[in-house]
Each structure stands twice: as structure tokens, then as C-alpha cells.
Design a protein around this motif. Sequence first.
Motif, PDB file in Angstrom:
ATOM      1  N   ILE A  30      48.216  -1.768  19.911  1.00 43.24           N
ATOM      2  CA  ILE A  30      47.779  -2.976  19.199  1.00 43.24           C
ATOM      3  C   ILE A  30      47.917  -2.785  17.692  1.00 43.24           C
ATOM      4  O   ILE A  30      48.351  -3.692  16.965  1.00 43.24           O
ATOM      5  CB  ILE A  30      46.324  -3.330  19.574  1.00 43.24           C
ATOM      6  N   ALA A  31      47.563  -1.595  17.229  1.00 45.21           N
ATOM      7  CA  ALA A  31      47.685  -1.295  15.797  1.00 45.21           C
ATOM      8  C   ALA A  31      49.134  -1.424  15.342  1.00 45.21           C
ATOM      9  O   ALA A  31      49.438  -1.960  14.264  1.00 45.21           O
ATOM     10  CB  ALA A  31      47.153   0.110  15.515  1.00 45.21           C
ATOM     11  N   GLU A  32      50.046  -0.943  16.177  1.00 42.19           N
ATOM     12  CA  GLU A  32      51.470  -1.053  15.846  1.00 42.19           C
ATOM     13  C   GLU A  32      51.915  -2.503  15.865  1.00 42.19           C
ATOM     14  O   GLU A  32      52.692  -2.937  14.987  1.00 42.19           O
ATOM     15  CB  GLU A  32      52.278  -0.232  16.854  1.00 42.19           C
ATOM     16  N   LEU A  34      50.051  -5.214  15.288  1.00 45.48           N
ATOM     17  CA  LEU A  34      49.457  -5.951  14.167  1.00 45.48           C
ATOM     18  C   LEU A  34      49.762  -5.308  12.816  1.00 45.48           C
ATOM     19  O   LEU A  34      49.420  -5.879  11.761  1.00 45.48           O
ATOM     20  CB  LEU A  34      47.935  -6.041  14.355  1.00 45.48           C
ATOM     21  N   ARG A  35      50.365  -4.102  12.867  1.00 45.56           N
ATOM     22  CA  ARG A  35      50.688  -3.365  11.639  1.00 45.56           C
ATOM     23  C   ARG A  35      49.436  -3.067  10.820  1.00 45.56           C
ATOM     24  O   ARG A  35      49.377  -3.281   9.607  1.00 45.56           O
ATOM     25  CB  ARG A  35      51.715  -4.127  10.803  1.00 45.56           C
ATOM     26  N   VAL A  36      48.434  -2.555  11.548  1.00 45.29           N
ATOM     27  CA  VAL A  36      47.187  -2.122  10.904  1.00 45.29           C
ATOM     28  C   VAL A  36      46.835  -0.768  11.479  1.00 45.29           C
ATOM     29  O   VAL A  36      47.484  -0.250  12.386  1.00 45.29           O
ATOM     30  CB  VAL A  36      46.038  -3.121  11.166  1.00 45.29           C
ATOM     31  N   SER A  37      45.760  -0.175  10.958  1.00 48.51           N
ATOM     32  CA  SER A  37      45.328   1.128  11.461  1.00 48.51           C
ATOM     33  C   SER A  37      44.537   0.970  12.767  1.00 48.51           C
ATOM     34  O   SER A  37      44.073  -0.120  13.099  1.00 48.51           O
ATOM     35  CB  SER A  37      44.453   1.826  10.419  1.00 48.51           C
ATOM     36  N   ARG A  38      44.380   2.088  13.487  1.00 49.90           N
ATOM     37  CA  ARG A  38      43.611   2.058  14.720  1.00 49.90           C
ATOM     38  C   ARG A  38      42.160   1.680  14.446  1.00 49.90           C
ATOM     39  O   ARG A  38      41.543   0.942  15.218  1.00 49.90           O
ATOM     40  CB  ARG A  38      43.677   3.422  15.404  1.00 49.90           C
ATOM     41  N   SER A  39      41.585   2.166  13.356  1.00 52.45           N
ATOM     42  CA  SER A  39      40.200   1.831  13.018  1.00 52.45           C
ATOM     43  C   SER A  39      40.062   0.336  12.715  1.00 52.45           C
ATOM     44  O   SER A  39      39.028  -0.271  13.022  1.00 52.45           O
ATOM     45  CB  SER A  39      39.725   2.660  11.815  1.00 52.45           C
ATOM     46  N   SER A  40      41.111  -0.271  12.173  1.00 48.62           N
ATOM     47  CA  SER A  40      41.075  -1.718  11.924  1.00 48.62           C
ATOM     48  C   SER A  40      41.056  -2.488  13.240  1.00 48.62           C
ATOM     49  O   SER A  40      40.367  -3.504  13.380  1.00 48.62           O
ATOM     50  CB  SER A  40      42.279  -2.157  11.078  1.00 48.62           C
ATOM     51  N   VAL A  41      41.793  -2.006  14.224  1.00 50.97           N
ATOM     52  CA  VAL A  41      41.775  -2.645  15.547  1.00 50.97           C
ATOM     53  C   VAL A  41      40.381  -2.567  16.147  1.00 50.97           C
ATOM     54  O   VAL A  41      39.876  -3.550  16.717  1.00 50.97           O
ATOM     55  CB  VAL A  41      42.801  -1.979  16.485  1.00 50.97           C
ATOM     56  N   SER A  42      39.738  -1.415  15.999  1.00 55.72           N
ATOM     57  CA  SER A  42      38.378  -1.254  16.520  1.00 55.72           C
ATOM     58  C   SER A  42      37.434  -2.260  15.864  1.00 55.72           C
ATOM     59  O   SER A  42      36.599  -2.882  16.541  1.00 55.72           O
ATOM     60  CB  SER A  42      37.889   0.179  16.268  1.00 55.72           C
ATOM     61  N   ARG A  43      37.576  -2.458  14.539  1.00 57.41           N
ATOM     62  CA  ARG A  43      36.720  -3.418  13.835  1.00 57.41           C
ATOM     63  C   ARG A  43      37.040  -4.849  14.261  1.00 57.41           C
ATOM     64  O   ARG A  43      36.144  -5.690  14.378  1.00 57.41           O
ATOM     65  CB  ARG A  43      36.883  -3.249  12.319  1.00 57.41           C
ATOM     66  N   LEU A  44      38.313  -5.152  14.526  1.00 60.31           N
ATOM     67  CA  LEU A  44      38.683  -6.498  14.974  1.00 60.31           C
ATOM     68  C   LEU A  44      38.095  -6.801  16.358  1.00 60.31           C
ATOM     69  O   LEU A  44      37.620  -7.914  16.615  1.00 60.31           O
ATOM     70  CB  LEU A  44      40.214  -6.634  15.010  1.00 60.31           C
TER      71      LEU A  44
END
Length: 325
Positions: A30-32, A34-44
Motif C-alpha cells: 500500500i505504501a508503494e 500511495l507513494r508514502v511511508s509504511r508508518s503513513s499507511v498505518s496512520r491512514l
Amino acid sequence: MVGRQSPAKTRDALRAAQLYYQQNLTMEAIAEDLRVSRSSVSRLLAHARATGLVEIRIHSPQEARSRIEQRFSERYGITAHVVPGSERQSENERLERTAQAAAQLIATAVVPRTTIGVAWGSTTSAVARSLVRKPTAETRVVQMNGAANGRTTGVSYATGLLGGFANAFSAEVFEFPVPAIFDDPATRTALWRERAVSRVIDLQAAVNLFVFGLGSRIGDPRSHIYSGGYLGADDLRALVEQSVVGDCATVFYRSDGRTEGIPLNERSSGPPFDVVRRIPQRLCVVSGAAKRDSLRGALAAGIITDLVVDESLARQVLMAESAAA
């Protein structure tokens, strides 16, 4: 600033939730995407749960069974014990599991000076095999209906069943050595006056705990009263004509629980339902789809205070009741 970012955050949180919960992608994937970090995915994902985009529900089978038990209690005023099962189980496997659950309840219910009434049948035989030893002082086991028929005396069958209860509780056994169904009502009336028989009938009236299964006229070969030579062809035809759905201790009833107007009951050795209803605890043990209408009729008759039933049958009964309402 925050207000302008919120729609974008909501959009990304929704996208992350869809990928994670619906498509089962990992956070790294998912991070790849959305082009964000894994921690950002967790926050989303946390944002999706906090804002109601995602609702997580845990469906507990135990809670579902508890709701079924509550519905039986509210509708019929009884205590129901629903035995879990699966669609892969055979009818015999469901019977054995239901019998084992009933045996545990019976062991709890039996205390010193209990008089246990037992109606013979394949279900109560399974219960007897599942009982564990609990020696109890001054306990009695009483046979509630005769077992003999035109082909066999039925003595060994009933004796084995009663012996299972007697061995479990160190109880004294009182057999009822009469036909299950008499040829002539007058014969029954005369025999009921014999002291040896009337003594057992008096003990039946003193029962504290009645353990019984239900016979089903339709589709269940385990119901011995219908398949074991107890009834002739004329009797079976009469039961169909009289809309009989089952029996309790060889007393026959319709879907509304009524026993009146069924001539075969005048020849039956089983206790009338007005006698059964005076017993403080009446434990019915039943399993199998073929017993649906039989169980509904017994519930309508008010002869059950405690019910041990397999989960599939319990659901069928409640669905049928809802459809009929």
C-alpha cells in the motif's frame, strides 16, 4: 490549512482501507501504491477507523448461540442450551455431541434424593452412554413408558438405557414392564390397577427430573416408535390423517401441541401431558433436521423447561416460527 488537507487525507485513508481490508494487500504494498511511508499507511488506516470509514466487527459464535438461547427463553419461557456444530457433521455426530452436552447438565441437576424419569429412545440412549459417574444418595431412576411390542419385549433395550443412568448415579431402578402401545385401551385400564404397575405410575408422578427425546413421524429412522414395529400400518395412516408431528414418551401430538382426539393415545403407556407438566424440571434433548416440527409441537405443548438442541435445528425452529408469525 488543516481543513484544506482533510479531503485529501480522507481520500488517501479510504484508498488505504480498501487496499488493506478488501484486497488484502500488505502495508508495504500500500505504501508503494500511495507513494508514502509504511508508518503513513498505518496512520491512514487508524484515521479510517477513527472517522468511521472502516468498522471492525467481531462475530463470535458463542455470542450468536447466546442470542439464540435468549430468543428461546423470551418466546417459550424455557432455558435453552445450544450445542455448536458445523454443516460438515453427520446427523449421528450431532446427536452424540448434543447427548454429551445433556449428560453434563444432568450431572449438575442430579442431587441426593432425586427421582429421574427417563423416556426410552435413541437420544436418551446416547445420553446414557455419555453420563459420567456421580454417586448420589437415595436417587431413583424410573422408566416413564413401556418398551414391549409385538415383535420383542423391549426389555434389553430399556434395561440398558436405565442401567446407564443407574450406574452413573448409584441409583435404584424402577422398570415399567408393559407394552409401549396396548392393543386395547381396556387392557391398559385393567393393568393400571395392578399394584406392581400402579406403584411405578405413582413414582412417575413423583419425578423431579424428566429426561426425554422426541420422536418424529417424518424422515428420521432413529425414531424407534415409528420404525421398530410398535405401530401397524393402520396406526401409521391414522397418525398422518390426524396431523401428528411427533411424540414424547409414546404420547402423540400435533404441531400446536394438542394430544386430544388422537385415539392412539388411549392405548399409549406414556404419561399424559398434564402429568408431565407437573414435573419441576423437564429436560428435552433433541437434534437433527427431521425433528423441527416435532420440537415446535413440544414447545407449543409446554412440556419443556430445559432444552438441549443442536445449533442447526435451533435456527430452523426459530426461522419457522418467524415465518409463521
